[in-house]
Write a protein that holds these residues in place. Sequence first.
Motif, PDB file in Angstrom:
ATOM      1  N   HIS A  57      -7.511  -7.635   8.347  1.00 48.30           N
ATOM      2  CA  HIS A  57      -7.039  -6.293   7.985  1.00 48.30           C
ATOM      3  C   HIS A  57      -8.032  -5.639   7.036  1.00 48.30           C
ATOM      4  CE1 HIS A  57      -5.407  -9.006   4.878  1.00 48.30           C
ATOM      5  NE2 HIS A  57      -5.494  -7.985   4.054  1.00 48.30           N
ATOM      6  N   HIS A  75      -9.278  -2.915   3.838  1.00 47.73           N
ATOM      7  CA  HIS A  75      -8.890  -2.265   2.579  1.00 47.73           C
ATOM      8  C   HIS A  75      -9.968  -1.253   2.227  1.00 47.73           C
ATOM      9  CE1 HIS A  75      -5.582  -4.945   1.583  1.00 47.73           C
ATOM     10  NE2 HIS A  75      -6.350  -6.005   1.710  1.00 47.73           N
ATOM     11  N   HIS A 121     -10.844  -8.253   5.830  1.00 45.22           N
ATOM     12  CA  HIS A 121     -10.744  -9.655   5.433  1.00 45.22           C
ATOM     13  C   HIS A 121      -9.470 -10.281   5.973  1.00 45.22           C
ATOM     14  CE1 HIS A 121      -8.318  -9.478   1.379  1.00 45.22           C
ATOM     15  NE2 HIS A 121      -7.774  -8.729   2.279  1.00 45.22           N
ATOM     16  N   GLU A 174      -6.620 -13.628   4.883  1.00 47.88           N
ATOM     17  CA  GLU A 174      -6.189 -14.483   3.775  1.00 47.88           C
ATOM     18  C   GLU A 174      -5.193 -15.509   4.320  1.00 47.88           C
ATOM     19  OE1 GLU A 174      -5.498 -11.341   0.308  1.00 47.88           O
ATOM     20  OE2 GLU A 174      -5.250 -10.437   2.281  1.00 47.88           O
TER      21      GLU A 174
END
Length: 292
Positions: free
Chosen positions: A65, A67, A109, A111
């Motif tokens: 996703h 940011h 990125h 996570e």
Amino acid sequence: MSTKAVELVVSPSAPHFVGDGFRVHNFIPSAYKLDMKRMDPFIMLDYNSKYTFEPSIEPKGVGVHPHRGFETVTIAYKGQIEHHDSSGGGGVISEGDVQWMTAASGVLHKEFHEREWSKKGGEFQMVQLWVNLPAKDKMSTPKYQAIENSTINRFQIENNGGEIEVIAGEYQGVGGAASTFTPLHLQNAKLKQGTKAKFSFPSHFNTGLLVIEGSMKVNQSDEVPTNHFVLMANQGEEFEIEATSDAVILILSGEPINEPIATHGPFVMNTREEIVQAFEDFNNGKFGYLAD
Ligand code: MN
């Protein structure tokens, strides 16, 4: 100098999952007064309170996703998080470590729970904060600060009462590990039962406390239990916390940026046009590429 009072004590909201790996209480933005402006520059606070994940061969987490326009700060209290991004960077955030990611002009990125940790499972606890950037820095170059626990400066409290870990900002002359774009303080107060610690921040700084472990009183308040957030008033400077059991308290205080906030999903900009631009740039591949 005068006393800074408690404005509001916030109970944890019902948790929800971010991806399948983060079971979070959303404190900012949330009900009551904690919208994205009230704790500016801290515009989001997701808190994964202590939660046991079963062993999983496939690591749980959040897939690729983007940011843009702010920083994400991840503090691991229990468990391990592995991250990868579109610039080829990546790493593991282990217990006590902090990852300060300046998304700024844009990153992709992902996570996830660290692969080996995921196979064993166990207690997982973390905070993810979004720290806003001023307009002039929103399109600056992305960067990381991987802050290992051993590199974080500490202020030792007398009589073995505990310590203050200074992630950013300053506490009684001890400087923080992270560099920031605007003045802010981010600290873990690790206090033995009965220990008191004093703090002083400018009255206009937005200030809050999250009880990660144990319990505390603030200025002789009623006891604040684990997983509760305390919003401090924007009057006065000084307050004192007392651990009423062995406690870890996350302290946040920052100078408000006081600029307009336009946000949609993973983008936080100043205007609607800039949000539209962010989606266009994302759809046109300008955030780079990252495999699933
Ligand atoms: Mn993210």
